[in-house]
Design an enzyme around this catalytic site. Sequence first.
Site, PDB file in Angstrom:
ATOM      1  N   GLU A 198      -6.275   7.272  -0.852  1.00 24.32           N
ATOM      2  CA  GLU A 198      -6.177   6.074  -0.021  1.00 24.32           C
ATOM      3  C   GLU A 198      -6.851   4.889  -0.713  1.00 24.32           C
ATOM      4  O   GLU A 198      -6.314   3.775  -0.719  1.00 24.32           O
ATOM      5  CB  GLU A 198      -6.812   6.317   1.353  1.00 24.32           C
ATOM      6  CG  GLU A 198      -5.998   7.208   2.276  1.00 24.32           C
ATOM      7  CD  GLU A 198      -4.617   6.638   2.569  1.00 24.32           C
ATOM      8  OE1 GLU A 198      -4.483   5.412   2.759  1.00 24.32           O
ATOM      9  OE2 GLU A 198      -3.664   7.430   2.595  1.00 24.32           O
ATOM     10  N   HIS A 256       1.448   4.383  -2.892  1.00 25.89           N
ATOM     11  CA  HIS A 256       1.479   5.841  -2.750  1.00 25.89           C
ATOM     12  C   HIS A 256       2.679   6.426  -3.485  1.00 25.89           C
ATOM     13  O   HIS A 256       2.583   7.474  -4.133  1.00 25.89           O
ATOM     14  CB  HIS A 256       1.559   6.225  -1.271  1.00 25.89           C
ATOM     15  CG  HIS A 256       0.234   6.259  -0.572  1.00 25.89           C
ATOM     16  ND1 HIS A 256      -0.845   6.981  -1.038  1.00 25.89           N
ATOM     17  CD2 HIS A 256      -0.188   5.667   0.580  1.00 25.89           C
ATOM     18  CE1 HIS A 256      -1.872   6.838  -0.218  1.00 25.89           C
ATOM     19  NE2 HIS A 256      -1.503   6.037   0.774  1.00 25.89           N
ATOM     20  N   HIS A 258       0.839  -1.207   0.000  1.00 21.68           N
ATOM     21  CA  HIS A 258       0.000   0.000   0.000  1.00 21.68           C
ATOM     22  C   HIS A 258       0.872   1.254   0.000  1.00 21.68           C
ATOM     23  O   HIS A 258       0.604   2.201  -0.755  1.00 21.68           O
ATOM     24  CB  HIS A 258      -0.917  -0.015   1.223  1.00 21.68           C
ATOM     25  CG  HIS A 258      -1.663   1.268   1.443  1.00 21.68           C
ATOM     26  ND1 HIS A 258      -2.957   1.468   1.034  1.00 21.68           N
ATOM     27  CD2 HIS A 258      -1.282   2.428   2.055  1.00 21.68           C
ATOM     28  CE1 HIS A 258      -3.343   2.693   1.361  1.00 21.68           C
ATOM     29  NE2 HIS A 258      -2.346   3.296   1.995  1.00 21.68           N
ATOM     30  N   GLU A 259       1.904   1.269   0.827  1.00 19.37           N
ATOM     31  CA  GLU A 259       2.774   2.442   0.885  1.00 19.37           C
ATOM     32  C   GLU A 259       3.579   2.599  -0.406  1.00 19.37           C
ATOM     33  O   GLU A 259       3.816   3.722  -0.867  1.00 19.37           O
ATOM     34  CB  GLU A 259       3.709   2.339   2.091  1.00 19.37           C
ATOM     35  CG  GLU A 259       2.992   2.269   3.434  1.00 19.37           C
ATOM     36  CD  GLU A 259       1.977   3.368   3.634  1.00 19.37           C
ATOM     37  OE1 GLU A 259       2.162   4.470   3.085  1.00 19.37           O
ATOM     38  OE2 GLU A 259       0.976   3.142   4.341  1.00 19.37           O
TER      39      GLU A 259
END
Length: 309
Positions: free
Chosen positions: A202, A135, A131-132
């Site tokens: 997100e 980003h 997930h990071e």
Amino acid sequence: MSGYVKTAILLAGLTALFVVIGGAIGGEAGALIALLVAGGMNLFAWWNSDKMVLRMAGARPIGPADAPRLYAMTEQLARRAGLPMPALYVIDEEQPNAFATGRDPANAAVAVNAGLLRHLSEEEVAGVVAHELAHIKNRDTLIMTVTATIAGAISMLAQFGFLFRGGGSRNNPFGAIGLILMLILAPLAAMLVQMAISRSREYEADRVGAEICGDPRALASALVSLQNSARRIENRHAEANPAIAHMFIINPLSGARMDNLFSTHPKTENRVAALEELARRMGGGGGGVAARPAAPRRAGGSVPSSGWR
């Protein structure tokens, strides 16, 4: 509607709000000055944001010798995402959480709380790290910098109009009361759009992160575990510096956990539902997060802390 389209629409709306307020209050010259000043402030913050945020979070750098399994996992996920290996940091907080920072993929960092490695399974940690990395891949730091620039310019422009065109001027189309309302409502509207963009990013990072790690349900399970832990375990650094709260994968603060207009994070249940739908489209098996116990699942037993740290 995809996350990219939603972000583009929200950015266009924020820009339109700036143009309208600039033309009505500050004129072309005032709007340009406000944009240049806000842009300069945010450019400095963007260039130095990684150092500032990591310092505020109490993060310390780690290498392959400090956390061999975490390092190898992140390296593999970065390759799958087509990214260079980011710098890794650990935060001595028991609350499981993580965030990414950096002005571009070549200058990116991923910071994980120590509690993330102690309380989550290896699959769940992989989902969070992915997930990071999403980003970073999506260049969300740049998107949020542009958003902050326009939102900051709107706030400055409203104050500029109140100071230099207020006071009951006959040429003022709003009047004193109108300017006071503009001073309050314009930055509030900009803030709401800014938060909506943050929530949209997100959702997009959840989707891309699930594709990077190949296991949407592992990320969904991690989100549930992180949300439950955030309610019980204090994050001292985030509580002391709430300005960095929006960067974490789950809101680390003790309050504001509703999916309302003033939240920078989507409601966890909505994120989990989106990931479950993605897992079905990807043909993933399993009973889903709802069928799992509230405690983090432990594939093959607990992950020894010595293997991560």
